[in-house]
Motif scaffolding. Structure first.
Motif, short mmCIF file in Angstrom:
data_model
loop_
_atom_site.label_atom_id
_atom_site.label_comp_id
_atom_site.label_asym_id
_atom_site.label_seq_id
_atom_site.Cartn_x
_atom_site.Cartn_y
_atom_site.Cartn_z
N TYR A 37 -54.70 6.55 17.12
CA TYR A 37 -54.29 5.59 16.11
C TYR A 37 -54.41 4.13 16.56
CZ TYR A 37 -52.42 9.81 14.04
OH TYR A 37 -52.30 11.07 13.52
N CYS A 38 -55.02 3.88 17.69
CA CYS A 38 -55.17 2.52 18.21
C CYS A 38 -55.98 1.66 17.24
CB CYS A 38 -55.87 2.57 19.56
SG CYS A 38 -56.19 0.96 20.27
N GLY A 39 -55.40 0.54 16.79
CA GLY A 39 -56.09 -0.39 15.91
C GLY A 39 -56.21 0.07 14.47
N LYS A 40 -55.47 1.11 14.08
CA LYS A 40 -55.55 1.66 12.73
C LYS A 40 -54.22 1.53 12.01
CE LYS A 40 -59.07 4.90 14.02
NZ LYS A 40 -59.39 6.25 14.37
N THR A 41 -54.28 1.51 10.68
CA THR A 41 -53.06 1.57 9.87
C THR A 41 -52.83 3.03 9.53
OG1 THR A 41 -53.49 -0.61 8.94
CG2 THR A 41 -51.98 0.82 7.72
N ILE A 42 -51.63 3.52 9.81
CA ILE A 42 -51.32 4.92 9.55
C ILE A 42 -50.10 5.02 8.63
CG2 ILE A 42 -52.33 5.76 11.67
CD1 ILE A 42 -49.57 5.88 12.91
N GLU A 43 -50.02 6.11 7.90
CA GLU A 43 -48.88 6.37 7.02
C GLU A 43 -48.05 7.47 7.66
OE1 GLU A 43 -48.31 8.00 2.56
OE2 GLU A 43 -49.71 6.35 2.82
N LEU A 44 -46.75 7.22 7.80
CA LEU A 44 -45.85 8.16 8.45
C LEU A 44 -44.77 8.64 7.50
CD1 LEU A 44 -45.14 6.05 11.66
CD2 LEU A 44 -46.83 7.87 11.42
N GLN A 45 -44.38 9.89 7.61
CA GLN A 45 -43.21 10.39 6.89
C GLN A 45 -42.07 10.37 7.89
OE1 GLN A 45 -43.62 14.15 4.94
NE2 GLN A 45 -41.46 14.34 4.60
N MET A 46 -41.15 9.44 7.71
CA MET A 46 -40.05 9.29 8.65
C MET A 46 -38.94 10.30 8.38
SD MET A 46 -39.89 5.17 8.98
CE MET A 46 -39.28 5.14 10.65
N LYS A 47 -38.23 10.68 9.42
CA LYS A 47 -37.10 11.59 9.29
C LYS A 47 -35.85 10.77 9.03
CE LYS A 47 -39.20 14.96 12.27
NZ LYS A 47 -39.17 15.63 13.56
N VAL A 48 -35.16 11.08 7.94
CA VAL A 48 -33.96 10.34 7.56
C VAL A 48 -32.77 10.91 8.32
CG1 VAL A 48 -32.52 9.64 5.61
CG2 VAL A 48 -34.97 9.89 5.31
N MET A 49 -31.90 10.03 8.78
CA MET A 49 -30.78 10.42 9.64
C MET A 49 -29.72 11.26 8.94
SD MET A 49 -31.62 9.14 12.53
CE MET A 49 -30.15 9.04 13.51
N SER A 50 -29.35 10.92 7.69
CA SER A 50 -28.17 11.58 7.12
C SER A 50 -28.33 12.06 5.68
CB SER A 50 -26.98 10.62 7.20
OG SER A 50 -27.25 9.48 6.42
N SER A 51 -29.54 12.29 5.23
CA SER A 51 -29.70 12.80 3.86
C SER A 51 -30.99 13.60 3.74
CB SER A 51 -29.70 11.64 2.86
OG SER A 51 -30.91 10.92 2.97
N THR A 52 -31.30 14.03 2.55
CA THR A 52 -32.50 14.82 2.32
C THR A 52 -33.64 13.97 1.75
OG1 THR A 52 -31.70 15.44 0.14
CG2 THR A 52 -31.21 16.94 1.95
N LEU A 53 -33.44 12.66 1.70
CA LEU A 53 -34.49 11.77 1.22
C LEU A 53 -35.67 11.75 2.18
CD1 LEU A 53 -32.35 8.67 0.20
CD2 LEU A 53 -33.33 10.37 -1.33
#
Length: 64
Positions: A37-53
């Motif tokens: 991913y060096c020098g690229k724009t990436i899309e991430l699905q982040m893990k939410v701390m306290s909900s199901t969002l």
């Protein structure tokens, strides 16, 4: 090699995170040694701390 943890912070609380191996972001002047991913724009699905969002973000990994 350690992992890189990207935090999303709201106010003073950590609300979501994404963890990836550091070698995927690694910069090198030698193209063969650069991370995936060096020098690229990436899309991430982040893990939410306290909900199901689900949180999606785009990250630009700058090289050099």
């Amino acid at each position: 090699m350690p992992d890189v943890i990207i935090w999303m912070i709201s106010g003073e609380k950590r609300v979501a995170y994404y963890r990836m191996p550091a070698y995927q972001l690694l910069f090198s002047e030698t193209k063969v040694a650069c991370g995936k991913y060096c020098g690229k724009t990436i899309e991430l699905q982040m893990k939410v701390m306290s909900s199901t969002l689900k949180v999606f973000v785009k990250i630009s990994c700058l090289s050099g």
